[in-house]
Design a protein around this motif. Structure first.
Motif, PDB file in Angstrom:
ATOM      1  N   LEU A  44       0.818  -1.215   0.000  1.00 54.16           N
ATOM      2  CA  LEU A  44       0.000   0.000   0.000  1.00 54.16           C
ATOM      3  C   LEU A  44       0.848   1.260   0.000  1.00 54.16           C
ATOM      4  O   LEU A  44       0.472   2.278  -0.581  1.00 54.16           O
ATOM      5  CB  LEU A  44      -0.906   0.026   1.235  1.00 54.16           C
ATOM      6  CG  LEU A  44      -1.895  -1.115   1.393  1.00 54.16           C
ATOM      7  CD1 LEU A  44      -2.593  -1.007   2.742  1.00 54.16           C
ATOM      8  CD2 LEU A  44      -2.929  -1.090   0.267  1.00 54.16           C
ATOM      9  N   PHE A  45       1.981   1.174   0.665  1.00 54.87           N
ATOM     10  CA  PHE A  45       2.830   2.355   0.821  1.00 54.87           C
ATOM     11  C   PHE A  45       4.277   1.929   0.981  1.00 54.87           C
ATOM     12  O   PHE A  45       4.597   1.070   1.799  1.00 54.87           O
ATOM     13  CB  PHE A  45       2.389   3.169   2.041  1.00 54.87           C
ATOM     14  CG  PHE A  45       3.259   4.361   2.343  1.00 54.87           C
ATOM     15  CD1 PHE A  45       3.095   5.556   1.652  1.00 54.87           C
ATOM     16  CD2 PHE A  45       4.246   4.293   3.315  1.00 54.87           C
ATOM     17  CE1 PHE A  45       3.894   6.655   1.928  1.00 54.87           C
ATOM     18  CE2 PHE A  45       5.058   5.377   3.602  1.00 54.87           C
ATOM     19  CZ  PHE A  45       4.877   6.568   2.900  1.00 54.87           C
ATOM     20  N   GLU A  46       5.157   2.554   0.186  1.00 53.36           N
ATOM     21  CA  GLU A  46       6.605   2.301   0.272  1.00 53.36           C
ATOM     22  C   GLU A  46       7.269   3.586   0.748  1.00 53.36           C
ATOM     23  O   GLU A  46       7.206   4.618   0.084  1.00 53.36           O
ATOM     24  CB  GLU A  46       7.155   1.901  -1.095  1.00 53.36           C
ATOM     25  CG  GLU A  46       8.590   1.394  -1.064  1.00 53.36           C
ATOM     26  CD  GLU A  46       8.713  -0.041  -0.564  1.00 53.36           C
ATOM     27  OE1 GLU A  46       9.523  -0.261   0.356  1.00 53.36           O
ATOM     28  OE2 GLU A  46       8.000  -0.918  -1.080  1.00 53.36           O
ATOM     29  N   GLY A  47       7.877   3.533   1.910  1.00 56.21           N
ATOM     30  CA  GLY A  47       8.475   4.723   2.490  1.00 56.21           C
ATOM     31  C   GLY A  47       9.763   5.145   1.800  1.00 56.21           C
ATOM     32  O   GLY A  47      10.624   4.319   1.520  1.00 56.21           O
ATOM     33  N   VAL A  48       9.871   6.432   1.518  1.00 60.02           N
ATOM     34  CA  VAL A  48      11.109   7.035   1.019  1.00 60.02           C
ATOM     35  C   VAL A  48      11.495   8.118   2.024  1.00 60.02           C
ATOM     36  O   VAL A  48      10.813   9.138   2.139  1.00 60.02           O
ATOM     37  CB  VAL A  48      10.936   7.645  -0.388  1.00 60.02           C
ATOM     38  CG1 VAL A  48      12.263   8.246  -0.863  1.00 60.02           C
ATOM     39  CG2 VAL A  48      10.429   6.604  -1.367  1.00 60.02           C
ATOM     40  N   VAL A  49      12.561   7.890   2.753  1.00 66.31           N
ATOM     41  CA  VAL A  49      12.949   8.768   3.853  1.00 66.31           C
ATOM     42  C   VAL A  49      13.139  10.207   3.360  1.00 66.31           C
ATOM     43  O   VAL A  49      13.825  10.455   2.380  1.00 66.31           O
ATOM     44  CB  VAL A  49      14.247   8.269   4.524  1.00 66.31           C
ATOM     45  CG1 VAL A  49      14.679   9.228   5.635  1.00 66.31           C
ATOM     46  CG2 VAL A  49      14.046   6.875   5.097  1.00 66.31           C
ATOM     47  N   GLY A  50      12.490  11.118   4.070  1.00 66.58           N
ATOM     48  CA  GLY A  50      12.617  12.534   3.740  1.00 66.58           C
ATOM     49  C   GLY A  50      11.598  13.016   2.744  1.00 66.58           C
ATOM     50  O   GLY A  50      11.175  14.172   2.783  1.00 66.58           O
ATOM     51  N   GLU A  51      11.182  12.148   1.833  1.00 69.59           N
ATOM     52  CA  GLU A  51      10.236  12.545   0.787  1.00 69.59           C
ATOM     53  C   GLU A  51       8.788  12.288   1.174  1.00 69.59           C
ATOM     54  O   GLU A  51       7.931  13.162   1.032  1.00 69.59           O
ATOM     55  CB  GLU A  51      10.565  11.817  -0.520  1.00 69.59           C
ATOM     56  CG  GLU A  51      11.882  12.262  -1.147  1.00 69.59           C
ATOM     57  CD  GLU A  51      12.125  11.609  -2.488  1.00 69.59           C
ATOM     58  OE1 GLU A  51      11.169  11.054  -3.067  1.00 69.59           O
ATOM     59  OE2 GLU A  51      13.272  11.657  -2.968  1.00 69.59           O
ATOM     60  N   ASN A  52       8.494  11.068   1.647  1.00 68.04           N
ATOM     61  CA  ASN A  52       7.112  10.781   2.027  1.00 68.04           C
ATOM     62  C   ASN A  52       6.986  10.219   3.444  1.00 68.04           C
ATOM     63  O   ASN A  52       5.885   9.917   3.904  1.00 68.04           O
ATOM     64  CB  ASN A  52       6.442   9.842   1.021  1.00 68.04           C
ATOM     65  CG  ASN A  52       7.112   8.471   0.940  1.00 68.04           C
ATOM     66  OD1 ASN A  52       7.919   8.110   1.798  1.00 68.04           O
ATOM     67  ND2 ASN A  52       6.792   7.715  -0.092  1.00 68.04           N
ATOM     68  N   MET A  53       8.099  10.097   4.153  1.00 69.79           N
ATOM     69  CA  MET A  53       8.068   9.619   5.532  1.00 69.79           C
ATOM     70  C   MET A  53       9.323  10.032   6.284  1.00 69.79           C
ATOM     71  O   MET A  53      10.366  10.301   5.692  1.00 69.79           O
ATOM     72  CB  MET A  53       7.957   8.095   5.581  1.00 69.79           C
ATOM     73  CG  MET A  53       9.130   7.368   4.963  1.00 69.79           C
ATOM     74  SD  MET A  53       9.532   5.764   5.722  1.00 69.79           S
ATOM     75  CE  MET A  53      10.243   6.225   7.285  1.00 69.79           C
ATOM     76  N   LEU A  54       9.197  10.101   7.596  1.00 62.27           N
ATOM     77  CA  LEU A  54      10.330  10.325   8.498  1.00 62.27           C
ATOM     78  C   LEU A  54      10.123   9.468   9.741  1.00 62.27           C
ATOM     79  O   LEU A  54       9.018   8.992  10.015  1.00 62.27           O
ATOM     80  CB  LEU A  54      10.430  11.796   8.911  1.00 62.27           C
ATOM     81  CG  LEU A  54      11.010  12.794   7.905  1.00 62.27           C
ATOM     82  CD1 LEU A  54      10.918  14.207   8.465  1.00 62.27           C
ATOM     83  CD2 LEU A  54      12.447  12.461   7.545  1.00 62.27           C
ATOM     84  N   ILE A  55      11.191   9.298  10.497  1.00 56.06           N
ATOM     85  CA  ILE A  55      11.084   8.673  11.815  1.00 56.06           C
ATOM     86  C   ILE A  55      11.394   9.735  12.865  1.00 56.06           C
ATOM     87  O   ILE A  55      12.069  10.723  12.572  1.00 56.06           O
ATOM     88  CB  ILE A  55      12.042   7.471  11.957  1.00 56.06           C
ATOM     89  CG1 ILE A  55      13.506   7.930  11.872  1.00 56.06           C
ATOM     90  CG2 ILE A  55      11.741   6.407  10.929  1.00 56.06           C
ATOM     91  CD1 ILE A  55      14.517   6.862  12.202  1.00 56.06           C
ATOM     92  N   SER A  56      10.903   9.544  14.066  1.00 55.47           N
ATOM     93  CA  SER A  56      11.206  10.515  15.119  1.00 55.47           C
ATOM     94  C   SER A  56      12.674  10.388  15.526  1.00 55.47           C
ATOM     95  O   SER A  56      13.273   9.306  15.457  1.00 55.47           O
ATOM     96  CB  SER A  56      10.311  10.285  16.331  1.00 55.47           C
ATOM     97  OG  SER A  56      10.702   9.111  17.024  1.00 55.47           O
ATOM     98  N   ALA A  57      13.243  11.513  15.960  1.00 57.87           N
ATOM     99  CA  ALA A  57      14.667  11.541  16.316  1.00 57.87           C
ATOM    100  C   ALA A  57      14.981  10.712  17.548  1.00 57.87           C
ATOM    101  O   ALA A  57      16.136  10.344  17.772  1.00 57.87           O
ATOM    102  CB  ALA A  57      15.114  12.987  16.531  1.00 57.87           C
TER     103      ALA A  57
END
Length: 449
Positions: A112-125
């Motif tokens: 359903l969704f493929e994460g691309v860091v910075g573009e469509n998703m991030l993780i908390s620090a």
């Protein structure tokens, strides 16, 4: 003989203005500033964070510029030792990051969704390490209706360590329900991780590690009714590296005053940014705060050619993005007495200015603010000088807490990139940079009088 002397004198008077013109040409503000921003926001500095020692690369770059300019240091034994070292804990993510959402139906799964860091998703620090396949439970407006609904939702969690909760508040406006969503986002159910949504992806830094991970999906990147799906799973790979005692540094030099060498005006800017996240992306930090460093170095270069009556210190602080760590450390370990600071001007986000500047602490030090505003009105440098009150939002804060008069100025208008991968040098206009430089130097002249 007389003719020869006259020729020499004529040549002398011609050479002086020509030499002066060459110096002034070499001192053009904008090309110099652009070079600094381009360099500091480049991939070679790894986002000026704590992977690949990006912050130290940036600090060395500023230090080398201080050396070229011939700034003095406060080290009594070595005149070009500009470093002030300090340590702090930091959570980093130097390894590949991946995230995938899948729907399962009749033993078949579809992505359903493929994460691309910075573009469509991030993780908390503050995320911890998680790796594997997890069940995803949806927490929506029905589940956020009451405390009873929370208890009912908890019964759906079979095994917390193998579960992520998707907090889907995208269409919720009710304040009572939003309070429940906020509660769940703090990992109220003690699961392995939280998935939430945001209309903008911005990152930060953390000195601590939580006991769960948070994955934020860009709202515009998905248009799915997740609640309608029978079985939802996610595949996650987040590996963190916590460094309990990371060493960074402030970089500090000065130009000696010609009349009052023991009293100081201080210009400051932080050089650090957010660094890298995973192996694929870095945060350039062109506006925040390569632009402030460009202003700092431009002012240092100007005052080396135009010696001030009061000494001027130039302070490039580290670890501002972690929580004003470098400037806080400096105020506890000053290189000269804080009561010798006549005024501090902190510069952060100097890259735009179409709508003018905002002055934090303007209402605290109203006389100085009114003067700054009048200087701008008289010279028509920028559109507006907007007043703001006290705020702990940059490196001026701990100085003013110790009774040092201090402003923090930042530009308004233009690009909206902030704490994301789009704060790039090539899109930073610097369109009012030179006028703000002129305003600052005029204000500094007032401070010296």
């Amino acid at each position: 003989m007389l003719k020869h002397i006259l020729c020499l004198l004529f040549s002398f008077f011609i050479i002086i203005p020509l030499h002066s013109q060459i110096i002034e040409k070499d001192q053009q503000v904008l090309p110099y500033a652009r070079k600094i921003v381009d360099t500091m926001a480049s991939e070679s500095m790894y986002g000026r964070g704590y992977i690949n020692k990006g912050d130290s690369i940036a600090a060395n770059y500023i230090k080398n510029n201080f050396k070229k300019l011939g700034l003095k240091s406060f080290d009594q034994h070595y005149d070009q030792h500009y470093d002030q070292y300090f340590k702090f804990p930091i959570n980093t993510f130097p390894f590949p990051i991946s995230f995938q959402l899948t729907a399962c139906k009749k033993k078949k799964s579809s992505v359903l969704f493929e994460g691309v860091v910075g573009e469509n998703m991030l993780i908390s620090a503050a995320s911890n390490a998680v790796k594997g396949n997890y069940t995803v439970l949806i927490f929506d407006s029905i589940d956020a209706a009451s405390e009873k609904a929370l208890i009912s939702f908890k019964k759906n969690i079979k095994k917390a360590a193998n579960t992520f909760i998707m907090v889907d508040d995208r269409a919720v406006t009710d304040k009572t329900k939003l309070a429940y969503f906020k509660k769940v986002k703090t990992n109220y159910f003690n699961v392995a991780g939280i998935i939430d949504f945001n209309i903008k992806l911005t990152w930060g830094q953390s000195e601590t590690v939580a006991d769960y991970s948070v994955i934020t999906i860009l709202t515009s990147a998905v248009d799915i009714d997740f609640k309608a799906l029978k079985q939802l799973r996610c595949k996650v790979n987040i590996q963190n590296k916590f460094i309990p005692q990371y060493q960074s540094q402030n970089v500090i030099g000065y130009v000696k005053g010609t009349v009052h060498p023991d009293s100081f005006i201080v210009f400051s800017a932080h050089y650090d940014h957010l660094g890298k996240l995973g192996t694929s992306i870095y945060f350039p930090g062109a506006n925040d705060n390569a632009s402030g460093c460009a202003m700092l170095l431009s002012l240092a270069r100007y005052y080396r050619l135009h010696p001030p009556s009061y000494s001027i210190a130039f302070m490039a602080f580290g670890a501002e993005e972690v929580g004003l760590v470098g400037s806080s450390y400096y105020t506890e370990h000053p290189l000269f007495p804080l009561n010798k600071i006549r005024f501090l001007l902190n510069m952060d986000i100097m890259g735009t200015g179409e709508e003018g500047i905002t002055v934090v602490n303007g209402s605290v030090y109203k006389t100085e603010f009114d003067t700054l505003k009048q200087i701008n009105l008289k010279n028509n440098f920028i559109k507006d000088v907007k007043i703001r009150g006290k705020a702990a939002n940059s490196d001026h804060y701990y100085f003013s807490e110790k009774s040092v008069k201090a402003f923090f100025i930042y530009t308004m208008g233009g690009i909206k990139a902030y704490h994301d991968i789009y704060d790039k040098a090539e899109t930073l206009p610097l369109n009012e940079f030179e006028n703000i430089f002129k305003l600052i130097t005029k204000f500094a002249t007032y401070l010296q009088n």
